[in-house]
Design a protein around this motif. Structure first.
Motif, PDB file in Angstrom:
ATOM      1  N   GLY A  10      18.655 -10.728  12.092  1.00 63.92           N
ATOM      2  CA  GLY A  10      17.266 -10.886  11.669  1.00 63.92           C
ATOM      3  C   GLY A  10      16.623 -12.074  12.352  1.00 63.92           C
ATOM      4  O   GLY A  10      17.114 -12.565  13.374  1.00 63.92           O
ATOM      5  N   GLU A  27      17.178  -7.732   9.431  1.00 57.32           N
ATOM      6  CA  GLU A  27      17.030  -6.403   9.995  1.00 57.32           C
ATOM      7  C   GLU A  27      18.367  -5.670   9.993  1.00 57.32           C
ATOM      8  O   GLU A  27      18.428  -4.503  10.345  1.00 57.32           O
ATOM      9  CB  GLU A  27      16.437  -6.482  11.402  1.00 57.32           C
ATOM     10  CG  GLU A  27      15.026  -7.041  11.367  1.00 57.32           C
ATOM     11  CD  GLU A  27      14.267  -6.857  12.658  1.00 57.32           C
ATOM     12  OE1 GLU A  27      13.824  -5.722  12.909  1.00 57.32           O
ATOM     13  OE2 GLU A  27      14.130  -7.827  13.403  1.00 57.32           O
ATOM     14  N   LYS A  61      15.108  -7.728   1.474  1.00 56.30           N
ATOM     15  CA  LYS A  61      15.660  -7.935   2.821  1.00 56.30           C
ATOM     16  C   LYS A  61      15.372  -9.326   3.366  1.00 56.30           C
ATOM     17  O   LYS A  61      15.296  -9.538   4.574  1.00 56.30           O
ATOM     18  CB  LYS A  61      15.165  -6.868   3.802  1.00 56.30           C
ATOM     19  CG  LYS A  61      15.675  -5.467   3.444  1.00 56.30           C
ATOM     20  CD  LYS A  61      15.423  -4.485   4.539  1.00 56.30           C
ATOM     21  CE  LYS A  61      16.502  -4.665   5.582  1.00 56.30           C
ATOM     22  NZ  LYS A  61      16.568  -3.609   6.558  1.00 56.30           N
ATOM     23  N   HIS A 124      12.895   2.359  14.840  1.00 55.31           N
ATOM     24  CA  HIS A 124      12.199   1.328  14.068  1.00 55.31           C
ATOM     25  C   HIS A 124      12.298   1.656  12.586  1.00 55.31           C
ATOM     26  O   HIS A 124      12.135   2.806  12.190  1.00 55.31           O
ATOM     27  CB  HIS A 124      10.713   1.256  14.455  1.00 55.31           C
ATOM     28  CG  HIS A 124      10.483   0.870  15.871  1.00 55.31           C
ATOM     29  ND1 HIS A 124      10.790  -0.369  16.376  1.00 55.31           N
ATOM     30  CD2 HIS A 124       9.980   1.577  16.922  1.00 55.31           C
ATOM     31  CE1 HIS A 124      10.476  -0.416  17.658  1.00 55.31           C
ATOM     32  NE2 HIS A 124       9.990   0.753  18.017  1.00 55.31           N
TER      33      HIS A 124
END
Length: 175
Positions: A10, A27, A61, A124
């Motif tokens: 991330g 991520e 997240k 994505h």
């Protein structure tokens, strides 16, 4: 530590408070399973180790982290928008039957009507869905990855059969 020996988890999104705490947006899907005692932050093309003093993971997240050598907001601000990595040795093991849409990167997408679309060059993740990116006829096209679009996945051959919605390719190709 080299980037090839690490995996991306991330990036640092913002600071919090005045004592150097930063927020990381993960991520990496299974961020709750990561060992975050030491992370590597990419600065000027090099991975610099940062030792964590405290970590508070959130359900959206994100996580808040204090690093040992980041005592103030001024030092923390220099880390904003920087990518965060962990060594490959700390990557959590997945079950053999676990499959994520992001695993489709590198697969060849074949549409029922239009034939081969090309290699999925990127996947994505958005809050509502995953989107595949394919270079088709010298044009980058995107389509959702979900149960309605995906007809089958051949993991051995690296092929995903899809049925794109009518007119989707026309939007990109201006036909």
């Amino acid at each position: 530590m080299k980037i090839e020996d690490c995996f991306y988890i991330g990036y640092i999104t913002k600071t919090k408070g005045l004592k150097g705490e930063v927020q990381i947006y993960f991520e990496f899907d299974d961020y709750q399973d990561l060992e975050l005692d030491t992370v590597f932050i990419e600065i000027n093309g090099k991975l610099i180790p940062y030792f964590t003093a405290a970590v508070k993971l959130q359900t959206n997240k994100t996580g808040y982290i204090y690093f040992e050598d980041v005592p103030t907001i001024e030092v923390a601000e220099k880390l904003l928008k920087k990518s965060v990595f962990l060594p490959n040795t700390k990557k959590p093991e997945r079950e053999d039957d676990e499959f994520y849409y992001t695993d489709l990167k590198g697969f060849i997408a074949i549409d029922e009507q239009h034939g081969e679309l090309g290699e999925i060059i990127e996947v994505h993740e958005y809050p509502q869905q995953f989107i595949a990116v394919v270079a088709y006829k010298f044009q980058e096209i995107m389509f959702p990855l979900n149960e309605e679009i995906i007809r089958s996945i051949d993991d051995d051959e690296g092929v995903v059969q899809v049925r794109l919605p009518d007119g989707l390719l026309d939007v990109y190709l201006n036909e």
